[in-house]
Design a protein around this motif. Sequence first.
Motif, PDB file in Angstrom:
ATOM      1  N   LYS A  86      53.895  14.203  46.367  1.00  0.00           N
ATOM      2  CA  LYS A  86      53.115  14.795  47.460  1.00  0.00           C
ATOM      3  C   LYS A  86      54.000  15.640  48.365  1.00  0.00           C
ATOM      4  N   ALA A  87      53.427  16.710  48.894  1.00  0.00           N
ATOM      5  CA  ALA A  87      54.141  17.573  49.823  1.00  0.00           C
ATOM      6  C   ALA A  87      54.128  16.946  51.212  1.00  0.00           C
ATOM      7  N   VAL A  88      55.299  16.839  51.811  1.00  0.00           N
ATOM      8  CA  VAL A  88      55.398  16.326  53.175  1.00  0.00           C
ATOM      9  C   VAL A  88      55.412  17.472  54.181  1.00  0.00           C
ATOM     10  N   TYR A  89      55.565  18.697  53.682  1.00  0.00           N
ATOM     11  CA  TYR A  89      55.504  19.891  54.533  1.00  0.00           C
ATOM     12  C   TYR A  89      55.088  21.062  53.659  1.00  0.00           C
ATOM     13  N   THR A  90      54.182  21.908  54.162  1.00  0.00           N
ATOM     14  CA  THR A  90      53.758  23.102  53.430  1.00  0.00           C
ATOM     15  C   THR A  90      53.680  24.295  54.369  1.00  0.00           C
ATOM     16  N   ASN A  91      53.854  25.476  53.795  1.00  0.00           N
ATOM     17  CA  ASN A  91      53.767  26.722  54.562  1.00  0.00           C
ATOM     18  C   ASN A  91      53.429  27.855  53.597  1.00  0.00           C
ATOM     19  N   GLY A  92      52.160  27.897  53.178  1.00  0.00           N
ATOM     20  CA  GLY A  92      51.744  28.838  52.145  1.00  0.00           C
ATOM     21  C   GLY A  92      50.908  29.995  52.660  1.00  0.00           C
ATOM     22  N   ILE A  93      50.485  30.835  51.726  1.00  0.00           N
ATOM     23  CA  ILE A  93      49.611  31.972  51.996  1.00  0.00           C
ATOM     24  C   ILE A  93      48.175  31.528  51.740  1.00  0.00           C
ATOM     25  N   GLY A  94      47.271  31.809  52.672  1.00  0.00           N
ATOM     26  CA  GLY A  94      45.868  31.456  52.486  1.00  0.00           C
ATOM     27  C   GLY A  94      45.308  32.089  51.216  1.00  0.00           C
ATOM     28  N   TRP A  95      44.439  31.373  50.545  1.00  0.00           N
ATOM     29  CA  TRP A  95      43.971  31.831  49.235  1.00  0.00           C
ATOM     30  C   TRP A  95      43.241  33.170  49.304  1.00  0.00           C
ATOM     31  N   GLU A  96      42.493  33.412  50.375  1.00  0.00           N
ATOM     32  CA  GLU A  96      41.777  34.691  50.482  1.00  0.00           C
ATOM     33  C   GLU A  96      42.752  35.848  50.683  1.00  0.00           C
ATOM     34  N   ARG A  97      43.799  35.619  51.472  1.00  0.00           N
ATOM     35  CA  ARG A  97      44.822  36.649  51.655  1.00  0.00           C
ATOM     36  C   ARG A  97      45.568  36.880  50.345  1.00  0.00           C
ATOM     37  N   ALA A  98      45.789  35.841  49.568  1.00  0.00           N
ATOM     38  CA  ALA A  98      46.460  35.997  48.272  1.00  0.00           C
ATOM     39  C   ALA A  98      45.674  36.931  47.353  1.00  0.00           C
ATOM     40  N   LEU A  99      44.354  36.824  47.379  1.00  0.00           N
ATOM     41  CA  LEU A  99      43.529  37.713  46.559  1.00  0.00           C
ATOM     42  C   LEU A  99      43.723  39.168  46.974  1.00  0.00           C
ATOM     43  N   TRP A 156      41.010  31.806  39.077  1.00  0.00           N
ATOM     44  CA  TRP A 156      41.601  30.484  39.309  1.00  0.00           C
ATOM     45  C   TRP A 156      41.745  30.212  40.799  1.00  0.00           C
ATOM     46  N   VAL A 157      42.218  31.210  41.538  1.00  0.00           N
ATOM     47  CA  VAL A 157      42.403  31.030  42.978  1.00  0.00           C
ATOM     48  C   VAL A 157      41.058  30.850  43.678  1.00  0.00           C
ATOM     49  N   ARG A 158      40.063  31.622  43.300  1.00  0.00           N
ATOM     50  CA  ARG A 158      38.723  31.472  43.913  1.00  0.00           C
ATOM     51  C   ARG A 158      38.135  30.094  43.623  1.00  0.00           C
ATOM     52  N   GLU A 159      38.368  29.598  42.430  1.00  0.00           N
ATOM     53  CA  GLU A 159      37.819  28.291  42.060  1.00  0.00           C
ATOM     54  C   GLU A 159      38.483  27.159  42.836  1.00  0.00           C
ATOM     55  N   HIS A 160      39.797  27.202  42.968  1.00  0.00           N
ATOM     56  CA  HIS A 160      40.516  26.075  43.564  1.00  0.00           C
ATOM     57  C   HIS A 160      40.677  26.183  45.079  1.00  0.00           C
ATOM     58  N   LYS A 161      40.654  27.411  45.620  1.00  0.00           N
ATOM     59  CA  LYS A 161      40.707  27.618  47.077  1.00  0.00           C
ATOM     60  C   LYS A 161      41.865  26.848  47.735  1.00  0.00           C
ATOM     61  N   VAL A 162      43.053  26.958  47.129  1.00  0.00           N
ATOM     62  CA  VAL A 162      44.227  26.287  47.686  1.00  0.00           C
ATOM     63  C   VAL A 162      45.236  27.338  48.141  1.00  0.00           C
ATOM     64  N   PRO A 163      46.068  27.017  49.125  1.00  0.00           N
ATOM     65  CA  PRO A 163      47.101  27.973  49.545  1.00  0.00           C
ATOM     66  C   PRO A 163      48.026  28.327  48.385  1.00  0.00           C
ATOM     67  N   VAL A 164      48.480  29.560  48.371  1.00  0.00           N
ATOM     68  CA  VAL A 164      49.448  30.020  47.383  1.00  0.00           C
ATOM     69  C   VAL A 164      50.842  29.889  47.992  1.00  0.00           C
ATOM     70  N   GLU A 165      51.702  29.167  47.310  1.00  0.00           N
ATOM     71  CA  GLU A 165      53.042  28.933  47.834  1.00  0.00           C
ATOM     72  C   GLU A 165      53.879  30.212  47.811  1.00  0.00           C
ATOM     73  N   LYS A 166      53.831  30.902  46.678  1.00  0.00           N
ATOM     74  CA  LYS A 166      54.649  32.099  46.514  1.00  0.00           C
ATOM     75  C   LYS A 166      54.041  32.990  45.454  1.00  0.00           C
ATOM     76  N   ILE A 167      54.205  34.291  45.626  1.00  0.00           N
ATOM     77  CA  ILE A 167      53.856  35.271  44.595  1.00  0.00           C
ATOM     78  C   ILE A 167      55.157  35.874  44.091  1.00  0.00           C
ATOM     79  N   ASN A 168      55.369  35.802  42.791  1.00  0.00           N
ATOM     80  CA  ASN A 168      56.607  36.276  42.181  1.00  0.00           C
ATOM     81  C   ASN A 168      56.344  37.546  41.394  1.00  0.00           C
ATOM     82  N   MET A 169      57.273  38.496  41.469  1.00  0.00           N
ATOM     83  CA  MET A 169      57.136  39.775  40.776  1.00  0.00           C
ATOM     84  C   MET A 169      58.413  40.082  39.994  1.00  0.00           C
ATOM     85  N   PHE A 170      58.257  40.681  38.812  1.00  0.00           N
ATOM     86  CA  PHE A 170      59.387  41.190  38.036  1.00  0.00           C
ATOM     87  C   PHE A 170      59.165  42.673  37.749  1.00  0.00           C
TER      88      PHE A 170
END
Length: 289
Positions: A86-99, A156-170
């Motif tokens: 379990k996470a004891v601390y989180t600081n993610g991006i809101g799922w709607e902003r991630a979209l 997937w993001v719309r279905e689960h509606k959870v914060p996104v921790e990080k977006i990675n790009m290559f």
Amino acid sequence: MTVKKIEKKKIRLIGLDLDGTTLTTDKRLTPHTKEVLEACIRQGIEVLPATGRVWSGIPKELTDIEGVRYVISSNGAAVVELATGKAVYTNGIGWERALEIFDLLEEYDTFYDAYAMGNGWCEGRFYDDLDAFGIEHYLQPMVKKSRTRIDDLRGWVREHKVPVEKINMFFKDEENRQKAFRELSQLPDLAVTCSLSNNLEINHCTCNKGDALLNLGRILGIPMNEIMACGDGNNDLEMVREAGVGIAMENGEESVKEAADYITATNDEEGVARAIELFCDLKLKEPVK
């Protein structure tokens, strides 16, 4: 090589970046570095892997060390207690902003995926064609192992509606990467960093390893002046700068070296082990000279 003269301090927690820092270039934890980490734990020092990787992508040879209780993942978006998952601390991006961010990324010729719920989620169009985005062959097994292939990331993001921790790009093209960095860095609610020469990493603007380290310290009752942090990359900068003892790798970015209290040897020369032995005064059978 020291950059500032500092005195030894009481260290109760050590935050360790992995790639380019604790692990060798070929992603190994050397026996001596493992020995030093185990000695820290025996002396009551918390050993904390602190990585841009998703939690599921952290090597078991680190998380299986007896006494490693927490990890910082996704550049500080989550602090996970290993015993419970379990996470004891989180600081993610809101799922709607991630979209909205996903839509912006379509303007660039880039691979992108999302870290959420302790795992990486990657569309098949990227997962199946890593060569097209300049991902080196030695990294490809790690990339695939730490991600789940899905058809539709937005769905997937719309279905689960959870914060996104990080977006990675290559990126295969450096000019395209620099263009994306300049433009995405203008968005005030995002923090854009990198940990490799061909990637970018997007987190919430207040998310970084230093913030996660501070908050875990508060949970454990450990002030920052009793914390050591070791790193090499741009995404380690805040952690190295804010720790009581900040350690940069000789192979690290210049910005990290400038922020550090001490510059140790490279990751292929067991620089982490050398720095810990110097500042924590461990009693080993064969100390690093």
